[in-house]
Design a protein around this motif. Structure first.
Motif, PDB file in Angstrom:
ATOM      1  N   ARG B 170       0.834  -1.191   0.000  1.00 52.84           N
ATOM      2  CA  ARG B 170       0.000   0.000   0.000  1.00 52.84           C
ATOM      3  C   ARG B 170       0.878   1.254   0.000  1.00 52.84           C
ATOM      4  O   ARG B 170       0.616   2.206  -0.743  1.00 52.84           O
ATOM      5  N   MET B 171       1.948   1.230   0.814  1.00 54.36           N
ATOM      6  CA  MET B 171       2.859   2.376   0.842  1.00 54.36           C
ATOM      7  C   MET B 171       3.444   2.634  -0.546  1.00 54.36           C
ATOM      8  O   MET B 171       3.458   3.758  -1.036  1.00 54.36           O
ATOM      9  N   VAL B 172       3.948   1.550  -1.167  1.00 52.62           N
ATOM     10  CA  VAL B 172       4.569   1.707  -2.486  1.00 52.62           C
ATOM     11  C   VAL B 172       3.562   2.307  -3.468  1.00 52.62           C
ATOM     12  O   VAL B 172       3.863   3.253  -4.202  1.00 52.62           O
ATOM     13  N   VAL B 173       2.339   1.770  -3.450  1.00 52.53           N
ATOM     14  CA  VAL B 173       1.353   2.220  -4.431  1.00 52.53           C
ATOM     15  C   VAL B 173       0.966   3.673  -4.207  1.00 52.53           C
ATOM     16  O   VAL B 173       1.001   4.489  -5.133  1.00 52.53           O
ATOM     17  N   ILE B 174       0.624   4.037  -2.964  1.00 54.94           N
ATOM     18  CA  ILE B 174       0.109   5.401  -2.801  1.00 54.94           C
ATOM     19  C   ILE B 174       1.219   6.437  -2.967  1.00 54.94           C
ATOM     20  O   ILE B 174       0.990   7.522  -3.474  1.00 54.94           O
ATOM     21  N   ILE B 175       2.446   6.092  -2.565  1.00 49.34           N
ATOM     22  CA  ILE B 175       3.516   7.067  -2.754  1.00 49.34           C
ATOM     23  C   ILE B 175       3.830   7.213  -4.244  1.00 49.34           C
ATOM     24  O   ILE B 175       4.019   8.315  -4.751  1.00 49.34           O
ATOM     25  N   ALA B 176       3.816   6.093  -4.966  1.00 46.65           N
ATOM     26  CA  ALA B 176       4.070   6.178  -6.412  1.00 46.65           C
ATOM     27  C   ALA B 176       2.984   6.991  -7.105  1.00 46.65           C
ATOM     28  O   ALA B 176       3.250   7.732  -8.048  1.00 46.65           O
ATOM     29  N   LEU B 177       1.742   6.868  -6.601  1.00 49.40           N
ATOM     30  CA  LEU B 177       0.625   7.578  -7.230  1.00 49.40           C
ATOM     31  C   LEU B 177       0.791   9.082  -7.191  1.00 49.40           C
ATOM     32  O   LEU B 177       0.259   9.793  -8.048  1.00 49.40           O
ATOM     33  N   VAL B 178       1.496   9.603  -6.170  1.00 43.11           N
ATOM     34  CA  VAL B 178       1.607  11.053  -6.077  1.00 43.11           C
ATOM     35  C   VAL B 178       2.995  11.570  -6.441  1.00 43.11           C
ATOM     36  O   VAL B 178       3.176  12.775  -6.551  1.00 43.11           O
TER      37      VAL B 178
END
Lengths: 325, 308, 323
Positions: B170-178
């Motif tokens: 989840r961390m990887v995904v949401i940080i990559a998203l922004v």
């Protein structure tokens, strides 16, 4: 120009409208919902009651419907009540906003007051030992985790040398007056300043180096202007154009820093309000504060673009690509 | 036919030039050494566990806040766990999440930048508006909301949603998203200039399609800004991960991360300041090393460019 | 005469120009204003003119890099734009291009083998081994040691790079090479080597050339037919010998007069064109050359003369007399 401003304002309004929906939807995805909270506080409620309550509050309607009725009320000025503060959201915000303006304003002034001389000196004596030291400090400021910096400052100045308060904006019991309030601001302002001054100094240095290379600086020199006058009057004025822009563009970053700082020092500002409302399932409050933060950041960006366009005559407002040969 | 002519230029290429310039940047070189050492130590975490005869997650309330000793070189934490071993395991997580999210955002940014720069026109306008929009958002509050989203409400099974391992992804995904925006802008800019170079026209004249032109001719020529921006963003990502984990929204215990080791640190500042010092100091050292590394690579790849 | 390999009929191309606030259309560049020409198998057509006359646009239109606004390109009598997928692909394969700047036209991240093999890969010609053989063969033909195939463009000199670019064009066995000022970025001492290479290749393989240049000495040496362009129009089109012996358009005459000819001494009398080339954004009415033309008559200011005259065609109301 006016058409350009209007166009940009329209775009920003569209982004805010879009973001209000995104945030509304995301808030709906947070753990629990208002009815769960009611059930928790009143164990006598049966599942049937819960369903009835959901219908009463409209929580069984589709997301878009709920959003539209929220938006209609919001446009009419009704943003709902805060669950944690048990008052209308808009009544709660001003006090917190004022505290954030104080914190961010003070540390912004301080950062700029340090960044301009430091950046100019580093640019003038590029690659000197002083430049390297300033560069090292800038990287330190950019790289330090703000929450840990705050903890270290608290350990140093409130635990090991108990000379400054570690939290809040006034001593318990009150009546401390302006000095007491000032003492409470020292550590938060210091934290936020250390966080932002490094990147500001690098902006100033880069812009000054760029400007000092330009022809008109050589012209001014040839005309006999003294070296200090060249740097501080001619060059700095021109270097400020990009600096003002980048600083305005980094408003969102500064606000993120403020959120952490306020949370660490239990400082009642907008950042802490956002954090507490998200963590405390205060949906109305979270929604409004997040939207407000988005709007302010967008406004800062818009102002940065306009200032840049205004100050730099080379920029036209042409959106399309140039002719290709 | 004309005589055969051999190349006249020396065979050493851009790589050697890059290595030479990079070696001049002593801070970057030192940072590389520090990062490699950190990575090695983090990789050796199980070995440290074995050597010390402790386990990272074994709670022992009888030895809470133990001072440094032979058995626990850095002492123990509030649950009696070995601090050194937990720091090493935390390093694995922070480095892995930082690098994974930076790479993921580099991929997103590269695709968006390539499409915008190559096709231009309406697609470019749309993608760049999107990029400006994401840049203009208040990042941290948004990340807090994204991190707080209840995964069961988007259809994830409850046991999976509460699995600490899922908090990693989840961390990887949401940080990559922004955080793809920097790479997207850089790649778009570089693509705009590479697109006009004659070798791209030459490929098109040969009959190459857009996919081949982007993959074979443009991408390899815009790699340098991608590498620099990605290196610089690792530091930022680690900072974001650590603050979210610190706030209890990121990596979930019992998995140790440098950020979540500081959760609740406000209560420890009186009794055990050393527990507060080490995780943050390691975050600081890692982030500053990545920033120096990126800075040095930028100078080495483009000596004319002045600092960011 | 046999059928032409390629013919262009009425090619038009205008580039929109944006400028001012919000990218309003500020005008357009008249790059091609309806041009016709034909190239026969094994022969060379030179497109000549000053920079900005549209000759590069014409070359790129033929190479399929830009789509003309109007007009047709016929390859072996078939319209390239409306041809079936297979016909279009084989037409594209049969027309390869060599660019002006050998420093720009080779991808710096690919080695020579990959660069030369690219058209083979794109058109799916041969398998890996066959491609390697073909690459070595064309490299040897252009005078590059195939053992240097693993090297990168920056390791070669300008002349060597242009040879690599020529090898790339030759690899898929084309019938027509479009060469856009292939010599002008090279040292003078290298130019003749590369020109000789092109001539050798043409002789050995019966290739046709569309040769874009502003250098009349090169035209005299290399071309079979010549088309002179001015502001997007072909103003004169003739076999080389006829054109050099008796230019009919005043513009051609001034071009020839301004150019030093190999052998020297034979500079023709005639004024160098007075004044600047008018902007292609806002071309003058009538004949585009009339503001600079020493022979302009009133008709020239009003109507554009039509290119006519069979083998030696020219577009002029008041042509130069035949000497």
């Amino acid at each position: 120009m006016i058409r350009y401003i209007l166009q940009r304002l329209g775009e920003s309004a569209a982004v805010i409208a879009l973001m209000s929906f995104v945030i509304y939807a995301l808030i709906g995805l947070m753990p629990g919902d208002p009815i769960d909270l009611m059930i928790n506080s009143d164990p006598r409620l049966t599942p049937a009651d819960a369903a009835r309550l959901r219908a009463v509050y409209g929580l069984d309607r589709p997301l878009v419907d709920r959003y539209l009725s929220w938006a209609a009320a919001a446009i009419g000025g009704d943003f709902g009540n805060s669950r944690l503060h048990v008052r209308p959201v808009l009544d709660v915000m001003p006090g917190f906003l004022l505290n954030t303006v104080k914190l961010m304003g003070l540390s912004f002034i301080l950062s700029v007051a340090i960044a301009i001389p430091a950046g100019v000196i580093a640019a003038r004596r590029q690659n000197s030992r002083l430049d390297h030291v300033i560069n090292l400090l800038c990287f330190a400021g950019i790289s330090v985790p703000v929450f840990w910096l705050a903890l270290m400052l608290i350990i140093l100045f409130s635990v090991m040398m108990p000379i400054l308060p570690a939290s809040g904006i006034a001593s318990v019991g009150g009546g401390g007056g302006i000095m007491d309030a000032a003492r409470h601001l020292v550590l938060p302002v210091a934290t936020l300043t250390i966080f932002s001054v490094g990147s500001y100094t690098r902006f100033v240095r880069a812009a000054m180096i760029e400007v000092l290379r330009q022809d008109y600086i050589r012209t001014a020199r040839a005309k006999g202007a003294g070296p200090s006058r060249i740097v501080w009057v001619h060059a700095l004025r021109n270097a400020m154009i990009p600096v003002v822009t980048v600083i305005a563009l980094s408003f969102g970053t500064l606000f993120s820093g403020a959120l952490i700082t306020e949370t660490m020092f239990a400082y009642p500002g907008m950042g802490k309000l956002i954090y507490d409302s998200i963590m405390g399932n205060d949906y109305n409050m979270a929604l409004v504060t997040l939207l407000f933060a988005t709007a302010v950041t967008l406004a800062a960006n818009l102002l940065a673009d306009l200032a840049y366009a205004w100050l730099d005559p080379r920029i036209s407002y042409a959106a399309g690509e140039g002719a290709r040969p | 036919m004309t005589d055969i002519v051999r190349p006249t230029a020396p065979p050493d290429g851009m790589l050697i030039l890059f290595a030479r310039r990079f070696a001049d940047h002593r801070l970057a070189l030192a940072s590389l050494v520090v990062l490699l050492a950190l990575a090695l130590l983090a990789a050796a975490a199980p070995a440290a566990e074995w050597l010390l005869g402790v386990s990272a997650n074994s709670v022992n309330l009888t030895i809470r806040f133990a001072p440094p000793s032979l058995a626990h070189p850095f002492g123990t934490d509030e649950l009696g766990r070995d601090l050194l071993v937990r720091l090493l395991y935390g390093g694995r997580i922070s480095l892995a999440v930082g690098i994974a999210a930076a790479l993921a955002s580099a991929v997103i940014g590269t695709i968006i930048g390539l499409l915008a720069g190559y096709y231009g026109g309406k697609l470019d306008a749309l993608l760049m508006r999107l990029t400006d929009g994401v840049i203009a958002l208040p990042l941290l509050p948004l990340l807090i909301v994204l991190a707080a989203v209840d995964l069961t409400k988007i259809g994830l099974p409850a046991e999976l949603a509460r699995d600490p391992d899922v908090s990693l992804y989840r961390m990887v995904v949401i940080i990559a998203l922004v955080s793809w925006t920097t790479v997207a802008r850089l790649v778009r800019g570089a693509t705009l200039s590479v697109r006009e170079r004659e070798f791209v026209l030459a490929a098109a004249a040969c009959g190459a399609g857009p996919l081949r032109i982007m993959a074979v001719h443009i991408l390899p020529n815009v790699v340098s800004p991608i590498i620099v921006a990605t290196t610089l963003s690792v530091g930022n990502v680690i900072l974001l991960e650590s603050v979210l984990s610190f706030l209890g929204l990121g990596i979930q215990p019992p998995i140790a991360s440098w950020g979540n080791m500081l959760t609740g640190a406000q209560e420890l500042i009186w009794s055990a300041p050393q527990l507060v010092f080490w995780p943050g100091a390691l975050i600081f050292a890692t982030v500053i090393a990545f920033n120096f590394l990126g800075d040095g690579m930028q100078d080495a790849l483009d000596p004319r460019a002045i600092t960011r | 005469m046999t059928a032409p390999l390629l013919s262009a009929e009425g090619l038009f191309k205008h580039f929109p120009l944006r400028g001012g606030l919000f990218g309003r259309r500020a005008g357009k560049v008249h790059a091609l204003n309806g041009i016709d020409f034909a190239i026969w198998p094994g022969r060379t057509l030179a497109l000549v003119g000053e920079s900005g006359c549209g000759k590069t646009t014409a070359a790129r239109a033929v190479a399929g890099l830009i789509r003309p606004d109007a007009g047709r390109l016929l390859f072996r009598g078939k319209d390239v734009a409306t041809a079936s997928g297979n016909d279009r692909k084989s037409a594209r394969r049969a027309m390869q291009m060599v660019f002006q700047d050998p420093y720009g036209s080779l991808n710096p991240r690919l080695n020579v083998n990959a660069i030369v093999a690219e058209p083979l890969v794109i058109h799916g010609i041969g398998d890996g081994a066959a491609r390697r053989d073909r690459v070595a063969e064309v490299l040897a033909q252009v005078g590059i040691d195939p053992r240097d195939g693993e090297r990168y463009p920056h390791e070669f000199s300008g002349g060597q790079r242009q040879r690599i670019a020529i090898a790339r064009a030759l690899a898929p066995e084309p019938e027509l090479i479009i060469a856009d000022e292939p010599l002008s970025a090279l040292d003078v001492s290298i130019q003749s080597q590369v020109l000789n290479l092109l001539k050798d290749i043409q002789a050995a393989r019966g290739l046709a050339f569309l040769f874009i240049t502003h250098d009349l000495a090169v035209v005299d040496y290399f071309a079979d037919e010549v088309a002179v362009m001015y502001l997007g129009h072909i103003v004169e089109r003739a076999p080389r010998a006829a054109l050099f012996a008796a230019p009919r358009h005043p513009y051609t005459r001034t071009l020839l007069a301004a150019a030093p000819r190999p052998g020297g001494g034979k500079r023709r009398p005639g004024a160098v064109p007075a004044g600047e080339v008018p902007s292609p954004i806002d071309p003058p009415a009538g004949c585009p050359f009339h503001p600079r033309c020493p022979r302009a008559v009133s008709a020239c200011r009003e109507t554009m003369p039509i290119l006519s005259g069979g083998d030696h065609a020219f577009a002029c109301h008041n042509p130069e007399p035949v000497p």
